[in-house]
Design a protein around this motif. Structure first.
Motif, mmCIF file in Angstrom:
data_model
loop_
_atom_site.group_PDB
_atom_site.id
_atom_site.type_symbol
_atom_site.label_atom_id
_atom_site.label_comp_id
_atom_site.label_asym_id
_atom_site.label_seq_id
_atom_site.Cartn_x
_atom_site.Cartn_y
_atom_site.Cartn_z
ATOM 1 N N TYR A 1 21.181 -25.537 88.604
ATOM 2 C CA TYR A 1 21.462 -26.933 88.951
ATOM 3 C C TYR A 1 22.046 -27.067 90.350
ATOM 4 O O TYR A 1 21.854 -28.090 91.001
ATOM 5 C CB TYR A 1 22.423 -27.563 87.943
ATOM 6 C CG TYR A 1 21.767 -27.876 86.629
ATOM 7 C CD1 TYR A 1 21.062 -29.061 86.439
ATOM 8 C CD2 TYR A 1 21.837 -26.984 85.567
ATOM 9 C CE1 TYR A 1 20.449 -29.353 85.239
ATOM 10 C CE2 TYR A 1 21.225 -27.261 84.361
ATOM 11 C CZ TYR A 1 20.533 -28.444 84.203
ATOM 12 O OH TYR A 1 19.921 -28.726 83.017
ATOM 13 N N ILE A 2 22.796 -26.064 90.785
ATOM 14 C CA ILE A 2 23.371 -26.105 92.129
ATOM 15 C C ILE A 2 23.102 -24.787 92.825
ATOM 16 O O ILE A 2 22.773 -23.790 92.184
ATOM 17 C CB ILE A 2 24.903 -26.409 92.117
ATOM 18 C CG1 ILE A 2 25.693 -25.258 91.497
ATOM 19 C CG2 ILE A 2 25.192 -27.729 91.418
ATOM 20 C CD1 ILE A 2 27.205 -25.404 91.638
ATOM 21 N N GLN A 3 23.251 -24.808 94.142
ATOM 22 C CA GLN A 3 23.176 -23.568 94.907
ATOM 23 C C GLN A 3 24.340 -23.560 95.873
ATOM 24 O O GLN A 3 24.738 -24.596 96.402
ATOM 25 C CB GLN A 3 21.852 -23.424 95.629
ATOM 26 C CG GLN A 3 21.592 -24.479 96.694
ATOM 27 C CD GLN A 3 20.214 -24.335 97.300
ATOM 28 O OE1 GLN A 3 19.225 -24.410 96.589
ATOM 29 N NE2 GLN A 3 20.164 -24.149 98.601
ATOM 30 N N THR A 4 24.913 -22.385 96.042
ATOM 31 C CA THR A 4 26.069 -22.237 96.918
ATOM 32 C C THR A 4 25.666 -21.412 98.124
ATOM 33 O O THR A 4 25.054 -20.358 97.990
ATOM 34 C CB THR A 4 27.234 -21.571 96.167
ATOM 35 O OG1 THR A 4 27.553 -22.372 95.027
ATOM 36 C CG2 THR A 4 28.459 -21.442 97.047
ATOM 37 N N ILE A 5 26.024 -21.923 99.288
ATOM 38 C CA ILE A 5 25.752 -21.229 100.545
ATOM 39 C C ILE A 5 27.100 -20.853 101.139
ATOM 40 O O ILE A 5 27.951 -21.726 101.343
ATOM 41 C CB ILE A 5 24.950 -22.124 101.511
ATOM 42 C CG1 ILE A 5 23.623 -22.533 100.858
ATOM 43 C CG2 ILE A 5 24.723 -21.419 102.839
ATOM 44 C CD1 ILE A 5 22.864 -23.603 101.591
ATOM 45 N N ALA A 6 27.286 -19.566 101.385
ATOM 46 C CA ALA A 6 28.569 -19.070 101.898
ATOM 47 C C ALA A 6 28.987 -19.838 103.140
ATOM 48 O O ALA A 6 28.183 -20.088 104.032
ATOM 49 C CB ALA A 6 28.463 -17.581 102.197
ATOM 50 N N ALA A 7 30.241 -20.239 103.176
ATOM 51 C CA ALA A 7 30.872 -20.958 104.286
ATOM 52 C C ALA A 7 30.313 -22.364 104.507
ATOM 53 O O ALA A 7 30.690 -23.034 105.454
ATOM 54 C CB ALA A 7 30.787 -20.143 105.574
ATOM 55 N N LYS A 8 29.401 -22.814 103.649
ATOM 56 C CA LYS A 8 28.854 -24.162 103.795
ATOM 57 C C LYS A 8 29.138 -25.033 102.585
ATOM 58 O O LYS A 8 29.246 -26.236 102.695
ATOM 59 C CB LYS A 8 27.353 -24.108 104.057
ATOM 60 C CG LYS A 8 27.025 -23.536 105.420
ATOM 61 C CD LYS A 8 25.613 -23.837 105.797
ATOM 62 C CE LYS A 8 25.361 -23.298 107.193
ATOM 63 N NZ LYS A 8 24.201 -23.879 107.798
#
Length: 125
Positions: free
Chosen positions: A65-72
Motif C-alpha cells: 500500500y505504501i513505499q518508503t524511500i530513504a531520506a524522502k
C-alpha cells in the motif's frame, strides 16, 4: 490524514493505524503518490510510540500500500485496482465462510440469512 484510535477497539494500535490508512488509500482519500506524515510526526500527533507507528507503516509497505524511500519519506504506492478488488473479495469470502459455519451450527436457512442481510443493508441506508 484522519486517524482515530480507540482503547475500546480490541485490535492493537498499530493495526488500527494500518487499517485506517489502508481504508483511506482504497477509498481514494489518499491518492497514489501522496506523501504520508513521517513516522515521528504521526507518532507525535497520535501521542503514541514511534515503534508502533513504524510497525503500522512496515505492515502497509509489506502489503504494497505504501513505499518508503530513504531520506524522502513514505508515499502511497501505485496499485492496480483489480489487485485491490481481489484482496477485498478474498476478505468477503473469509467472512462468508465464518457466517456459513455459524449458520450451519444454528441450522439457519438461506432465506433467514438473506433476510438478515437485507435488514442490515436497509439499516445502513
Amino acid at each position: 490524514m484522519d486517524i482515530i484510535l480507540s482503547n475500546a477497539n480490541p485490535d492493537p494500535i498499530y493495526a488500527q493505524i494500518a487499517d485506517q490508512i489502508r481504508s483511506q488509500i482504497v477509498g481514494g482519500v489518499l491518492k497514489e503518490g501522496t506523501l504520508l506524515p513521517s513516522i515521528r510526526v504521526l507518532a507525535k500527533e497520535l501521542r503514541i510510540s514511534v515503534i508502533t507507528t513504524k510497525r503500522a507503516y512496515d505492515e502497509l509497505e509489506k502489503e504494497g500500500y505504501i513505499q518508503t524511500i530513504a531520506a524522502k519519506g513514505s508515499y502511497v504506492a501505485s496499485r492496480n485496482h483489480e489487485q485491490i478488488k481481489e484482496e477485498y473479495l478474498r476478505k468477503i469470502e473469509e467472512h462468508m465462510r465464518a457466517i456459513m459455519l455459524l449458520a450451519n451450527f444454528l441450522e439457519l436457512k438461506e432465506e433467514e440469512l438473506g433476510m438478515m442481510y437485507e435488514l442490515l443493508k436497509r439499516g445502513d441506508e
